[in-house]
Design an enzyme around this catalytic site. Sequence first.
Site, PDB file in Angstrom:
ATOM      1  N   GLY B 274       0.843  -1.032   0.033  1.00 56.87           N
ATOM      2  CA  GLY B 274       0.064   0.072   0.063  1.00 56.87           C
ATOM      3  C   GLY B 274       0.768   1.215  -0.022  1.00 56.87           C
ATOM      4  O   GLY B 274       2.029   1.211  -0.619  1.00 56.87           O
ATOM      5  N   SER B 275       0.255   2.347   0.729  1.00 58.12           N
ATOM      6  CA  SER B 275       0.958   3.512   0.587  1.00 58.12           C
ATOM      7  C   SER B 275       2.279   3.867   0.993  1.00 58.12           C
ATOM      8  O   SER B 275       2.948   4.767   0.464  1.00 58.12           O
ATOM      9  CB  SER B 275      -0.031   4.446   1.140  1.00 58.12           C
ATOM     10  OG  SER B 275      -1.078   4.621   1.013  1.00 58.12           O
TER      11      SER B 275
END
Lengths: 143, 565
Positions: B274-275
């Site tokens: 993810g981020s």
Amino acid sequence: MRRSTILWFLVAACLGVALFLVKYEVQSREEQLAELHRDILENQEALHVLEAEWSYLNRPDRLESLVRRHLDLVPMDKRRVGQLEQLPMRLPMPVPGPDTDPMVTIEAIALAPRPSIAALSTPPLPVGRPLWLPIRVIKRVTE
Amino acid sequence: MNRRAKTVHLEGVAKQALETGRNRLLLAGCLVALAFVAVGARVIELSAFRDHNEPTTSNTTADAALQTGRADIVDRNGLLLATSLRTPSLYADPTEVLDAEEAAATLAQVLTGLAPAEIVANLRAKRRFVWLKRSLTPREQHAVNRLGIPGLYFMDEWKRVYPQGALTAHAVGFTDADDRGIAGIEKSFDDALRGGQEPLRLALDLRVQHIVRDEVARQIEAFEAIGGTGVVLDVRTGETVAMVSLPDFDPNVAGRMEPDARFNRATLGVYEMGSTFKIFNTAMALDAGTTTLRDGYDATDPIRVARFTINDFHAKRRWLSVPEIFMYSSNIGSVKMAMDVGTERQRAFMGKIGFLTLTALELPELGQPMVPSPWRPINTMTIAFGHGLAISPMHLASGVATVVNGGIRRPVTLLAADVPAAGARVLKASTSKDMRRLMRLVVENGTGRKASAEGYLVGGKTGTAEKSGGRGGYKRKALLSSFVAAFPMHAPRYVVLVMVDEPKGQKHSQGYATGGWVAAPAVKRIVERAAPLLGVAPVDPKSPEIRRELMIEMPGIGGKRLASF
């Protein structure tokens, strides 16, 4: 001729006895050495077991629970860490005058509230310590 | 004359006999002399030539030294993580056992965990040797001795003992009943441990390890998660100071653990992060020169590619500068940034930073990254915000260490290294400096504010990924919330990664289970507790040197402003 024979015989006998004695001495010392080695090994093994036990007793989670239960220690926060440059200039030595009672200041220090976990949100104020303490007074306070 | 001649004759015979006698004597004398010469030569050889001179010390074994079955494993401060103890094991010679049933009944009373039926079967076996129980306690041995059953014997064996229990279970691993390493360091260094006597020194710091485990466990409980992992890396040497995977197990009774507990989430598990991947995405774009901290991208409209729609979680619906894209974790901006760099360069960058191959960690449990093949432009877009390329948390931590330490990639290691391994330059030093500022900005003003440990200048990036479901889709409710940080940001020393597997939103987190809510507070507490132990002094974030080091210029919509220091 006969005298020298006796002499040689005596020398040989002495050497034989000496050899005999040395041999037994060596044997007993070797036994002693082996015993010492056994003792060393035994002690090393005991040490080894104790080391394992010591590190078992020093598990961080156990230490933490013990500290929580028995001590007033709190995690160190950044307010308690400083650098030398942050220290103010040193005060001049107070000279105890005849009218000041050293017991008053020292009792105030002894009775000052000690830091606890609950009080951590407000940093404890630095406690002023007199730079000069008469030994007699320290003893009385600790008693 | 006659008499004389007779005498002469006689003399002649006698002389002959005498001659013979003398010759024989001479021969015997020569032989004896030769033998003495041989003996003498041997004496000279032994004393003068064999050992040159008389040995001054005896040739017995020098000093008694304890020979344990395996060498110890210690942490970086020399505290025991694994050691071997001599324990008695009980075996039987079934042919000498008189009454198997009675013996089994009495034995089962003394030895817990043994069923009488099992003992009877063992004692009736047609063999001369059966194990009854391995590694008895001294009390059990005493009890068995008191029973006085004939045909039972003890044999001393070395048993592996882990005094720290579950604390270092995944890193150290464990051995089987025959003292062969079957997991972790015990397996990868099996030969060295079995032969050696010198303890093997790991890079782990037991105190930090405890803190990380404590904090990760706390977050798992608070958010009803199914697991979690925490890693602390030394930025300068690549040493693993702490590595925790939860749930874990007690290696002393490794037989009783559940399969899920054995799984090392920190190294074996590969996840779409993810981020947190935006760290690498931004670093790649800055390093390639396709963008600078003063540029930006339009993040007004979602991007639609094929059947996907790429949107922002914290949507701003306007033009965003690069620092803002990073700070608000904008997917749209990150995708545009990656598209400018291009697929080929992205792939090369991910290879250089080590995300396409196994980590160098000395463990048998290493997860192979899941790399898209072929690497299409759509992959480039999803990898920009951390989907489509699955790596282990250890990869992530090592990548962040590379980004913040000036751009030099060093292999991660579990062994204490006094001299750091030679590294390879991956990023420009200026890119690394920019990234440090950006990561500090996230904690100062962005999604990672809960990680701000006062005085330690934490900088990092949150990540909240949806776990991929069965059929190539993503599960909305199964999250992977992580926070990866480094501190102190003006001169990074340690990388801290916390990842919690499937946290559920709670009342105390206003229903959120994102990286900023779940993992960031844990990172903050880990830094606060571990930094004094690791020798990182707190600094004043407002001091001019640090402001200069971490200041960032933000070309926002309302003109230029200085956002962070």
